[in-house]
Design a protein around this motif. Structure first.
Motif, short mmCIF file in Angstrom:
data_model
loop_
_atom_site.label_atom_id
_atom_site.label_comp_id
_atom_site.label_asym_id
_atom_site.label_seq_id
_atom_site.Cartn_x
_atom_site.Cartn_y
_atom_site.Cartn_z
N GLN A 25 58.39 23.59 59.35
CA GLN A 25 59.04 22.34 59.71
C GLN A 25 58.40 21.68 60.91
OE1 GLN A 25 61.75 20.84 57.89
NE2 GLN A 25 60.88 19.22 59.13
N LEU A 40 69.31 20.83 55.23
CA LEU A 40 68.21 21.58 55.83
C LEU A 40 68.73 22.95 56.24
CD1 LEU A 40 65.20 21.04 56.73
CD2 LEU A 40 66.13 20.68 59.02
N THR A 83 61.74 26.26 56.77
CA THR A 83 63.00 25.77 56.23
C THR A 83 62.99 25.66 54.71
OG1 THR A 83 62.32 23.44 56.37
CG2 THR A 83 63.41 24.39 58.32
N PHE A 85 65.05 22.96 51.95
CA PHE A 85 65.73 21.67 52.05
C PHE A 85 66.02 21.12 50.67
CE2 PHE A 85 61.22 20.74 51.93
CZ PHE A 85 61.14 19.70 51.00
#
Length: 268
Positions: A25, A40, A83, A85
């Motif tokens: 990220q 997220l 991450t 998402f």
């Protein structure tokens, strides 16, 4: 780091505008927010998210859902931050606020986040299995939204008399007559309060002003028309969604979405 962006027309009740995992990220700043509900979640490390309603540190499996057009930014809190998402759309997109209890920001704890992580992994794998099953993806998308909504105990604003008496009638009026020349002044007169008091109530329960809610609803309907009625002229869409003229509509749309209506139509 598989990342998928929607490339087909919206035909299912819920589907992904984008979805991904294993993403290193970067720092992101969005003063005007993002045009879709988006989620997220931390895979590794930790990140810090600043929103108009507060700041959050996301550690492993913790996540955050942010409503459209809510100002936010995020950055690493550790030396690394990976991450997962997802952003959400669909023919039933306008029901997402009700699913989320009309909250603009919904935090998700690590236990519930682990379940959501598994669903995101499954969905990413489904996109790899061409032709992918759009109906099952819609089911999984809805499951993710429900898991997010159930992640914390949410007291519904419908339990509050001020919400019932003043905010909810205005929301219903906007939903019924968004194409009419509504203003905050006319909406507040309809529930016998001042525009300033009505806006305070909207901020209290929905984390946005009355004008921001009205504009976001109109932009949402305009996006729907741009995608589902590709031959409809921009001027007609402006009139159908309550904007006084096409120039004003284009300016407001670009500020909210980051693209002109024609650019948005081409992208979708």
């Amino acid at each position: 780091m598989p990342i998928i962006f929607r490339s087909t027309p919206v035909t299912e009740p819920f589907t992904f505008e984008s979805i991904g995992k294993d993403w290193e990220q970067d720092h992101v700043t969005r003063p005007g927010g993002y045009p879709f509900y988006h989620y997220l979640q931390t895979e590794k490390g930790a990140g810090k998210i600043e929103t108009s309603s507060g700041s959050y540190i996301l550690r492993k499996n913790e996540g955050l859902l942010i409503a459209p057009f809510i100002r936010h930014s995020y950055e690493k809190h550790d030396s690394l931050w990976f991450t997962k998402f997802a952003s959400f759309t669909g023919t039933a997109e306008r029901s997402i606020p009700q699913i989320m209890g009309n909250r603009q920001v919904v935090p998700v704890g690590s236990a519930r986040g682990a379940q959501i992580a598994g669903l995101i992994d499954d969905c990413v794998a489904m996109y790899d299995a061409l032709p992918f099953n759009s109906r099952q993806l819609s089911v999984n998308c809805y499951a993710i939204l429900i898991n997010i909504a159930d992640s914390t105990a949410i007291r519904s604003p419908s339990d509050e008399p001020l919400y019932q008496n003043y905010v909810l009638p205005v929301i219903k009026e906007i939903e019924r007559n968004f194409s009419m020349p509504l203003t905050v002044e006319t909406l507040s007169r309809g529930v016998f309060v001042t525009p300033q008091y009505l806006t305070r109530l909207f901020r209290r329960y929905l984390n946005c002003s009355t004008y921001e809610y009205l504009t976001s609803f109109r932009i949402s309907k305009a996006k729907e028309l741009l995608i589902t009625c590709p031959r409809l002229e921009i001027q007609d869409i402006a009139l159908r969604t309550g904007f006084s003229d096409s120039s004003h509509f284009i300016a407001v749309f670009k500020k909210a979405v980051g693209a002109t209506p024609l650019e948005f139509r081409r992208q979708n």
